[in-house]
Design an enzyme around this catalytic site. Structure first.
Site, PDB file in Angstrom:
ATOM      1  CB  THR A 177      -0.957   0.044   1.216  1.00 22.79           C
ATOM      2  OG1 THR A 177      -0.230  -0.212   2.403  1.00 22.79           O
ATOM      3  CG2 THR A 177      -2.071  -0.963   1.073  1.00 22.79           C
ATOM      4  CG  PHE A 224      -6.603  -7.116  -4.258  1.00 24.41           C
ATOM      5  CD1 PHE A 224      -5.354  -6.834  -4.778  1.00 24.41           C
ATOM      6  CD2 PHE A 224      -6.872  -8.393  -3.817  1.00 24.41           C
ATOM      7  CE1 PHE A 224      -4.385  -7.813  -4.847  1.00 24.41           C
ATOM      8  CE2 PHE A 224      -5.910  -9.375  -3.892  1.00 24.41           C
ATOM      9  CZ  PHE A 224      -4.659  -9.087  -4.402  1.00 24.41           C
ATOM     10  NE  ARG A 225      -6.534 -12.167  -0.435  1.00 28.26           N
ATOM     11  CZ  ARG A 225      -5.658 -12.152  -1.418  1.00 28.26           C
ATOM     12  NH1 ARG A 225      -4.950 -11.064  -1.634  1.00 28.26           N
ATOM     13  NH2 ARG A 225      -5.458 -13.195  -2.189  1.00 28.26           N
ATOM     14  CD  GLN A 282      -0.231 -12.660   4.172  1.00 27.29           C
ATOM     15  OE1 GLN A 282       0.039 -11.699   4.875  1.00 27.29           O
ATOM     16  NE2 GLN A 282      -1.294 -13.393   4.397  1.00 27.29           N
ATOM     17  CB  ILE A 294      -0.194 -11.283  -6.282  1.00 27.23           C
ATOM     18  CG1 ILE A 294      -1.203 -10.132  -6.317  1.00 27.23           C
ATOM     19  CG2 ILE A 294      -0.684 -12.405  -5.366  1.00 27.23           C
ATOM     20  CD1 ILE A 294      -2.557 -10.516  -6.897  1.00 27.23           C
ATOM     21  CG  HIS A 325      -1.757 -15.153  -1.239  1.00 26.22           C
ATOM     22  ND1 HIS A 325      -1.991 -14.139  -0.352  1.00 26.22           N
ATOM     23  CD2 HIS A 325      -2.091 -16.302  -0.593  1.00 26.22           C
ATOM     24  CE1 HIS A 325      -2.440 -14.646   0.798  1.00 26.22           C
ATOM     25  NE2 HIS A 325      -2.505 -15.947   0.666  1.00 26.22           N
ATOM     26  CB  CYS A 340      -1.225 -22.065 -21.460  1.00 21.27           C
ATOM     27  SG  CYS A 340      -2.227 -23.213 -22.435  1.00 21.27           S
ATOM     28  CB  SER A 398      -4.446  -7.953   9.896  1.00 17.36           C
ATOM     29  OG  SER A 398      -4.882  -8.939   8.983  1.00 17.36           O
TER      30      SER A 398
END
Ligand SMILES: [Zn+2]
Length: 250
Positions: A35, A42-43, A110, A112, A128, A136, A204
């Site tokens: 952040t 986005f969670r 965590q 991505i 993650h 593919c 957290s």
């Protein structure tokens, strides 16, 4: 008594001392690390998503949604999860420096977004996955995030197909309802189990597997850097509650 540090300058001093005194440090980071680079968590529930998309993020980030609403999944993926303009912040670059200096043995993340690698870190366990690998399902060919964006330039809901064989492409990102990659979890566990210093930041520590992973730590010093209290704070030898990019600006 556990130190609880809120002053960024003191946090920098203490972190520098700690890293100087260890040789197998591991950093375990969550969304808060990114952040500071402008990447939203986005969670977390965000009103903007509800205005722009018909479903909450946790629905759009599920395996079922990928299977049943593939076009909408890719629209969300392209618009909210791929952030190619983001740049590493001081936390990312300091961790890469510490690895080069032989102090830090691994980063477990965590996130991505690939920002640790962009900063120069080599040993990164991405729990993650990563938006930078889009695989593919038929032939295994890998496309990068820029290819996925370009493929959806005219229509973000366009469903990408493999340029090699025409097979379906699945981002190498762990969605809700999907298992973590065993090899990655084992690598992360081994790094944490052999660490002498564990610094946990920007998470957290509520979401699986974060809460469980730090229990494998057997070293002498556990530090938690987070703006808000976490349920694991009682395990920490030192708590730092200030901006993480600022704390690592040493
Ligand atoms: Zn293919």
């Amino acid at each position: 008594m556990r130190a609880n540090i809120t002053d960024p300058t003191e946090a920098q001093t203490r972190l520098r001392e700690l890293f100087n005194g260890h040789r197998r440090a591991v950093f375990f980071g969550g969304a808060g690390v990114s952040t500071a680079s402008g990447i939203p968590d986005f969670r977390s529930v965000d009103g903007l998503y509800h205005q722009q998309f018909a479903y909450p993020p946790e629905t759009m980030l599920s395996h079922e949604f990928y299977e049943t609403h593939t076009g909408e999944f890719f629209a969300f993926y392209r618009q909210k999860m791929i952030a190619l303009g983001a740049r590493p912040n001081r936390c990312h670059t300091k961790l890469a420096e510490l690895e080069r200096a032989g102090v830090l043995s691994a980063v477990v993340t965590q996130n991505i977004d690939g920002l640790h690698q962009a900063a120069g870190s080599k040993q990164v366990w991405e729990l993650h996955g990563s938006v930078h690998r889009n695989i593919c399902a038929r032939c295994g060919a890998v496309q990068d995030a820029a290819w996925v964006l370009e493929d959806g330039r005219e229509d973000p809901r366009h469903i990408p197909v493999c340029p090699v064989c025409g097979g379906p492409i699945k981002p190498d990102v762990v969605l809700y309802g999907e298992a973590l990659d065993d090899r990655v979890v084992e690598g992360a566990l081994a790094a944490i189990a052999s660490a002498d210093l564990l610094v946990v930041g920007g998470t957290s520590l509520v979401v699986y597997p974060a809460a469980g992973l730090i229990r494998y730590f057997g070293g002498d010093t556990l530090v938690i850097v987070n703006r808000d209290p976490t349920p694991q704070d009682s395990l920490a030898d030192m708590l730092i509650s200030c901006d993480i990019a600022e704390a690592f600006d040493f």
